[in-house]
Design an enzyme around this catalytic site. Structure first.
Site, PDB file in Angstrom:
ATOM      1  N   GLU A 177       6.796  -0.089  -1.058  1.00 49.52           N
ATOM      2  CA  GLU A 177       8.148   0.174  -1.571  1.00 49.52           C
ATOM      3  C   GLU A 177       9.064   0.881  -0.576  1.00 49.52           C
ATOM      4  O   GLU A 177       9.448   2.036  -0.781  1.00 49.52           O
ATOM      5  CB  GLU A 177       8.061   1.002  -2.856  1.00 49.52           C
ATOM      6  CG  GLU A 177       7.311   0.306  -3.964  1.00 49.52           C
ATOM      7  CD  GLU A 177       7.393   1.053  -5.301  1.00 49.52           C
ATOM      8  OE1 GLU A 177       7.886   2.202  -5.323  1.00 49.52           O
ATOM      9  OE2 GLU A 177       6.983   0.476  -6.315  1.00 49.52           O
ATOM     10  N   GLU A 365       1.626  -3.453  -8.525  1.00 51.63           N
ATOM     11  CA  GLU A 365       1.668  -2.260  -9.383  1.00 51.63           C
ATOM     12  C   GLU A 365       2.384  -2.604 -10.678  1.00 51.63           C
ATOM     13  O   GLU A 365       3.429  -3.258 -10.669  1.00 51.63           O
ATOM     14  CB  GLU A 365       2.450  -1.103  -8.739  1.00 51.63           C
ATOM     15  CG  GLU A 365       1.729  -0.367  -7.654  1.00 51.63           C
ATOM     16  CD  GLU A 365       2.518   0.835  -7.128  1.00 51.63           C
ATOM     17  OE1 GLU A 365       3.387   1.375  -7.846  1.00 51.63           O
ATOM     18  OE2 GLU A 365       2.259   1.225  -5.983  1.00 51.63           O
TER      19      GLU A 365
HETATM   20  C1  GAL Z   1       5.580   3.471  -7.566  1.00 49.93           C
HETATM   21  C2  GAL Z   1       4.784   4.094  -6.454  1.00 49.93           C
HETATM   22  C3  GAL Z   1       3.508   4.759  -6.921  1.00 49.93           C
HETATM   23  C4  GAL Z   1       3.628   5.443  -8.248  1.00 49.93           C
HETATM   24  C5  GAL Z   1       4.350   4.589  -9.263  1.00 49.93           C
HETATM   25  C6  GAL Z   1       4.621   5.261 -10.590  1.00 49.93           C
HETATM   26  O1  GAL Z   1       6.931   3.429  -7.216  1.00 49.93           O
HETATM   27  O2  GAL Z   1       4.454   3.141  -5.491  1.00 49.93           O
HETATM   28  O3  GAL Z   1       3.071   5.615  -5.891  1.00 49.93           O
HETATM   29  O4  GAL Z   1       4.093   6.701  -8.121  1.00 49.93           O
HETATM   30  O5  GAL Z   1       5.583   4.153  -8.758  1.00 49.93           O
HETATM   31  O6  GAL Z   1       5.736   6.062 -10.537  1.00 49.93           O
END
Ligand code: GAL
Length: 471
Positions: A177, A365
């Site tokens: 990201e 994710e």
């Molecule tokens: C994403 C990030 C993760 C985690 C997740 C939940 O943006 O890559 O490290 O924090 O969000 O907030």
């Protein structure tokens, strides 16, 4: 957990996504490892940022976090017991190169070798993210992502990782990201290193874009058979109204949040038609940069949690756009105040599928933080379970319509250090008691385990007795 399935009428099986579909969990070094100064590790910008009062919820920090550094065997065994075959984790740059460049810390290398080898021993495929936000502090002192020298520093780091781990690790992601670590870290100052303003943001964007492609090229050269990706945060953008101004604001937000980092890597340049201030990047560009921003990734990882409703605003400089926060819209939200909006993941799959240069897409994710309570040794997190199920239904819809999507990683395996929010929002499939570090699989974790299905018992592991209570 049939009653949950019935409740949200979830009747999909992991096999419905195809035999080759990849199922896993995602984590990041600073959020889980702890051992912040063990065995020669150098400080990262997060080690430094957390020491500044008021930056993190209740001044918490990741010095111990989940203690994955010491408990990785237990966690990987637990993963195995939950039928999870793919584990995405990041490497801490300053554990490997304490000063960011130059001297290698063999103990750091040993740690990651152990993690990788133990994954393989357990039949779990390791997926490495090279950079998940924890830049060595020594490099930040020299300007960090604002300094073009980051290209040389990053090259050193990637070469060492690829040379050392590439014989066993074939799945790589260059950046996690970039929009978030440049935006929150170098524009808003709410994440490490806490820098603010366009003069920091603009060069960071450009250098991250260049490193993204550079990392890809190095991996391609060094690691035979590497499958190389990079990951992007993305959210469906809904204009608050159909007024011209709101539509324009939504277009700008979309360019910033969804297009800024992928488009230059595909040779499409920066989306400066939508956001003219991005033309300031030119000041940092060299003639060869446009070409060097391009890399043919084997896959793109998209990370989606929510959608954003956007409206016009005179008060926001350059963007003239503002997010209408979910709590004022009266919608279901998570503990992060993010709207629960499953169609967003489908829309993002559709959007990223429209780019001709994108070969494969994985959801690297997706997950949610809700209030969890540990009661009588159990965490009955029905909201998270149905969140995951409802988002998966949308992923399945995309897949059955023929859109490219070939994997899904839950964020995240265990509860962990959620950046500026500290330990408050819990995202894990596994609960952690941060006082005792005891792990307890939540209802969502049991559901994921059953959804992934029982696999044949692979070999019996030769391992020391685990002190992790499983279940
Ligand atoms: C994403 C990030 C993760 C985690 C997740 C939940 O943006 O890559 O490290 O924090 O969000 O907030």
């Amino acid at each position: 957990m049939t009653h949950i399935s019935e409740q949200s009428s979830f009747n999909l099986d992991s096999k419905d996504f195809g035999e080759d579909f990849v199922w896993g969990v995602s984590t990041a070094a600073y959020q889980i490892e702890g051992a912040h100064d063990a065995h020669g590790k150098g400080a990262s910008i997060w080690d430094e940022f957390v020491t500044k009062k008021g930056t993190i919820f209740e001044n918490q920090h990741g010095q111990i976090a989940c203690d994955f550094y010491n408990k990785y065997r237990d966690d990987i065994l637990l993963m195995k017991s939950m039928n999870i075959d793919h584990f995405r984790f990041s490497l801490s740059w300053s554990r490997i190169l304490p000063e960011g460049t130059g001297r290698v810390n063999q103990k750091g290398i040993e740690f990651y070798n152990d993690v990788i080898n133990f994954c393989l021993e357990c039949g779990i495929t390791p997926w490495i993210t090279l950079y998940h936000w924890d830049l060595p502090q020594a490099l930040e002192k020299l300007g960090g992502w604002t300094n073009r020298k980051i290209l040389d520093w990053f090259e050193d780091y990637v070469k060492i990782c690829a040379d050392t781990f590439g014989d066993r690790v074939k799945h790589w992601m260059v950046l996690n990201e970039p929009m978030v670590f440049t935006g929150a870290g170098y524009f808003l100052g709410v994440h490490a290193p806490g820098k603010k303003g366009l003069r920091n943001f603009i060069p960071s964007i450009h250098h991250a874009v260049l490193c993204q492609a550079l990392g890809g090229r190095l991996l391609r050269k060094i690691v035979p058979g590497a499958i190389i990706g990079t990951t992007f945060s993305c959210s469906q953008i809904t204009p608050r109204s159909n007024s011209k101004k709101d539509l324009k604001a939504a277009d700008k937000a979309d360019a910033l949040l969804n297009r800024l980092f992928i488009e230059p890597s595909l040779g499409l340049g920066y989306p400066d038609q939508s956001i003219p201030v991005l033309r300031k990047i030119k000041k940092y560009e060299r003639p060869e940069d446009a070409q060097n921003s391009i890399f043919e990734f084997d896959f793109i990882g998209i990370q989606n949690y929510t959608r954003e409703v956007v409206r016009h605003s005179y008060t926001v400089p350059y963007l003239r756009a503002k997010i209408v926060k979910a709590p004022v819209r009266n919608v279901q939200t998570t503990l992060m105040d993010w709207e629960v909006y499953p169609p967003s993941i489908y829309e993002m799959l559709k959007k990223f599928n429209t780019y001709k240069g994108v070969k494969k897409i994985l959801i690297t994710e997706n997950g949610a933080a809700f209030e969890d309570t540990l009661k009588n040794g159990a965490v009955t997190d029905l909201e998270r379970t149905s969140y995951l199920q409802n988002y998966l239904k949308q992923v399945h819809k995309a897949s059955s319509e023929g859109l490219k999507v070939s994997g899904y990683f839950v964020w995240t395996f265990t509860d962990n250090f959620e950046w500026a929010e500290g330990y408050c929002p819990r995202f894990g499939l596994v609960h952690i008691d941060f006082k005792t570090l005891k792990r307890t699989i939540k209802t969502s974790g049991k559901w994921y385990r059953d959804f992934l299905g029982k696999k044949e018992q692979k070999e019996v592991f030769k391992t020391k007795k685990t002190d992790v209570p499983i279940g």
